[in-house]
Design a protein around this motif. Structure first.
Motif, PDB file in Angstrom:
ATOM      1  N   PRO A 166       0.901  -1.169  -0.088  1.00 17.94           N
ATOM      2  CA  PRO A 166       0.240   0.000  -0.050  1.00 17.94           C
ATOM      3  C   PRO A 166       0.867   1.332  -0.141  1.00 17.94           C
ATOM      4  O   PRO A 166       2.066   1.214   0.476  1.00 17.94           O
ATOM      5  N   ALA A 167       0.174   2.261  -0.650  1.00 16.65           N
ATOM      6  CA  ALA A 167       1.112   3.549  -0.586  1.00 16.65           C
ATOM      7  C   ALA A 167       1.251   4.052   1.090  1.00 16.65           C
ATOM      8  O   ALA A 167       0.124   4.001   1.706  1.00 16.65           O
ATOM      9  N   GLU A 168       2.164   4.661   1.060  1.00 12.39           N
ATOM     10  CA  GLU A 168       2.349   5.499   2.434  1.00 12.39           C
ATOM     11  C   GLU A 168       1.405   6.517   2.563  1.00 12.39           C
ATOM     12  O   GLU A 168       1.312   7.033   3.739  1.00 12.39           O
ATOM     13  N   GLY A 169       1.508   7.307   1.729  1.00 17.46           N
ATOM     14  CA  GLY A 169       0.431   8.513   1.535  1.00 17.46           C
ATOM     15  C   GLY A 169       1.143   9.497   0.537  1.00 17.46           C
ATOM     16  O   GLY A 169       2.150   9.267  -0.028  1.00 17.46           O
ATOM     17  N   PRO A 170       0.264  10.651   0.288  1.00 14.94           N
ATOM     18  CA  PRO A 170       0.545  11.364  -0.899  1.00 14.94           C
ATOM     19  C   PRO A 170       1.680  12.072  -0.686  1.00 14.94           C
ATOM     20  O   PRO A 170       2.342  12.610  -1.720  1.00 14.94           O
ATOM     21  N   CYS A 171       1.950  12.612   0.544  1.00 20.29           N
ATOM     22  CA  CYS A 171       3.218  13.272   0.792  1.00 20.29           C
ATOM     23  C   CYS A 171       4.576  12.723   0.617  1.00 20.29           C
ATOM     24  O   CYS A 171       5.339  13.135  -0.537  1.00 20.29           O
ATOM     25  N   VAL A 172       4.678  11.540   0.964  1.00 19.10           N
ATOM     26  CA  VAL A 172       5.605  10.393   0.891  1.00 19.10           C
ATOM     27  C   VAL A 172       5.644  10.250  -0.692  1.00 19.10           C
ATOM     28  O   VAL A 172       7.013  10.086  -1.314  1.00 19.10           O
ATOM     29  N   ALA A 173       4.546  10.233  -1.228  1.00 26.41           N
ATOM     30  CA  ALA A 173       4.844   9.520  -2.815  1.00 26.41           C
ATOM     31  C   ALA A 173       5.148  10.807  -3.481  1.00 26.41           C
ATOM     32  O   ALA A 173       6.032  10.652  -4.504  1.00 26.41           O
ATOM     33  N   ALA A 174       5.055  11.654  -2.907  1.00 26.77           N
ATOM     34  CA  ALA A 174       5.214  13.236  -3.907  1.00 26.77           C
ATOM     35  C   ALA A 174       6.697  13.385  -3.540  1.00 26.77           C
ATOM     36  O   ALA A 174       7.562  13.802  -4.496  1.00 26.77           O
ATOM     37  N   CYS A 175       7.402  13.180  -2.676  1.00 23.82           N
ATOM     38  CA  CYS A 175       8.723  13.253  -2.174  1.00 23.82           C
ATOM     39  C   CYS A 175       9.617  12.130  -3.128  1.00 23.82           C
ATOM     40  O   CYS A 175      10.635  12.757  -3.777  1.00 23.82           O
TER      41      CYS A 175
ATOM     42  N   CYS B  74      13.001  15.946   1.707  1.00 26.94           N
ATOM     43  CA  CYS B  74      11.492  16.258   1.374  1.00 26.94           C
ATOM     44  C   CYS B  74      10.601  15.715   2.744  1.00 26.94           C
ATOM     45  O   CYS B  74       9.665  16.140   3.039  1.00 26.94           O
ATOM     46  N   MET B  75      10.780  14.289   2.899  1.00 22.71           N
ATOM     47  CA  MET B  75       9.798  13.609   3.733  1.00 22.71           C
ATOM     48  C   MET B  75       9.945  14.113   4.976  1.00 22.71           C
ATOM     49  O   MET B  75       8.908  14.069   5.784  1.00 22.71           O
ATOM     50  N   ASN B  76      10.612  15.019   5.406  1.00 25.12           N
ATOM     51  CA  ASN B  76      10.705  15.480   6.956  1.00 25.12           C
ATOM     52  C   ASN B  76       9.495  16.450   7.098  1.00 25.12           C
ATOM     53  O   ASN B  76       9.003  16.476   8.162  1.00 25.12           O
ATOM     54  N   SER B  77       8.923  16.825   6.234  1.00 23.57           N
ATOM     55  CA  SER B  77       7.853  17.799   6.090  1.00 23.57           C
ATOM     56  C   SER B  77       6.517  16.844   6.217  1.00 23.57           C
ATOM     57  O   SER B  77       5.330  17.455   6.334  1.00 23.57           O
ATOM     58  N   CYS B  78       6.543  15.749   5.912  1.00 23.57           N
ATOM     59  CA  CYS B  78       5.275  14.902   5.778  1.00 23.57           C
ATOM     60  C   CYS B  78       4.858  14.572   7.213  1.00 23.57           C
ATOM     61  O   CYS B  78       5.461  14.650   8.045  1.00 23.57           O
ATOM     62  N   PRO B  79       3.492  14.207   7.312  1.00 19.92           N
ATOM     63  CA  PRO B  79       2.973  13.879   8.315  1.00 19.92           C
ATOM     64  C   PRO B  79       3.790  12.540   9.102  1.00 19.92           C
ATOM     65  O   PRO B  79       3.958  11.637   8.230  1.00 19.92           O
ATOM     66  N   MET B  80       3.849  12.471  10.268  1.00 17.22           N
ATOM     67  CA  MET B  80       4.522  11.362  10.996  1.00 17.22           C
ATOM     68  C   MET B  80       3.938  10.073  10.834  1.00 17.22           C
ATOM     69  O   MET B  80       4.837   9.024  10.464  1.00 17.22           O
ATOM     70  N   THR B  81       2.618   9.846  10.500  1.00 14.82           N
ATOM     71  CA  THR B  81       2.099   8.673  10.202  1.00 14.82           C
ATOM     72  C   THR B  81       2.588   8.092   8.815  1.00 14.82           C
ATOM     73  O   THR B  81       2.923   7.019   8.641  1.00 14.82           O
TER      74      THR B  81
ATOM     75  N   ASP C 119       7.773   4.476  -9.502  1.00  9.95           N
ATOM     76  CA  ASP C 119       7.852   3.328  -8.513  1.00  9.95           C
ATOM     77  C   ASP C 119       6.461   2.960  -8.214  1.00  9.95           C
ATOM     78  O   ASP C 119       6.189   2.425  -7.202  1.00  9.95           O
ATOM     79  N   VAL C 120       5.454   3.297  -9.068  1.00  5.97           N
ATOM     80  CA  VAL C 120       4.002   3.035  -8.698  1.00  5.97           C
ATOM     81  C   VAL C 120       3.376   1.977  -9.603  1.00  5.97           C
ATOM     82  O   VAL C 120       2.859   0.877  -9.275  1.00  5.97           O
ATOM     83  N   ASP C 121       3.753   2.093 -11.062  1.00  9.20           N
ATOM     84  CA  ASP C 121       3.385   0.927 -12.010  1.00  9.20           C
ATOM     85  C   ASP C 121       4.259  -0.185 -12.005  1.00  9.20           C
ATOM     86  O   ASP C 121       4.969  -0.119 -12.862  1.00  9.20           O
ATOM     87  N   SER C 122       3.811  -1.082 -11.367  1.00  7.47           N
ATOM     88  CA  SER C 122       4.723  -2.328 -11.494  1.00  7.47           C
ATOM     89  C   SER C 122       4.624  -3.074 -12.815  1.00  7.47           C
ATOM     90  O   SER C 122       5.493  -3.985 -13.033  1.00  7.47           O
TER      91      SER C 122
END
Length: 117
Positions: free
Chosen positions: A25-34, A81-88, A48-51
């Motif tokens: 599963p995706a970790e979230g939109p912020c991590v994916a954007a980073c 970049c991920m440092n600014s993403c939500p901790m979850t 890294d999405v379309d296998s």
């Protein structure tokens, strides 16, 4: 010549990706954007999405070929970049990373294995 090699590697990757499913599963939109922004800054076809995509394994190599200059640069850029993403999302990324790396190592195509020797 490099372009032809990339095309062959992409074809091998497409066949190999069909052999074992990428079911994370995706970790979230912020991590994916980073990761997407970092990846595309090094490799314009980063995906890294379309296998089933032609450049899936090449894109994953930016994350999982530990110790290489490319991976160090990618992880530094995406991690900053991920440092600014939500901790979850950050925690989800950290939790899934070892599982994804294990999958990548077990499923990467022979063309990528030879390139690393």
């Amino acid at each position: 010549m490099k372009f032809a090699t990339a095309i062959v590697a992409a074809a091998v990757a497409a066949v190999a990706s069909a052999q074992s499913a990428w079911n994370f599963p995706a970790e979230g939109p912020c991590v994916a954007a980073c990761t997407d922004a970092a990846g595309k800054s090094f490799f314009p076809f980063y995906d890294d999405v379309d296998s089933n995509g032609s450049f899936f394994y090449t894109s994953l190599s930016y994350t999982f070929e530990r110790g290489t200059p490319t991976t160090i640069a990618f992880m530094t850029k995406s991690g900053t970049c991920m440092n600014s993403c939500p901790m979850t999302e950050q925690n989800a990324y950290r939790a899934s990373y070892p599982l994804k790396m294990q999958w990548y190592k077990a499923n990467k195509p022979a063309a990528l294995r030879r390139r690393q020797m």
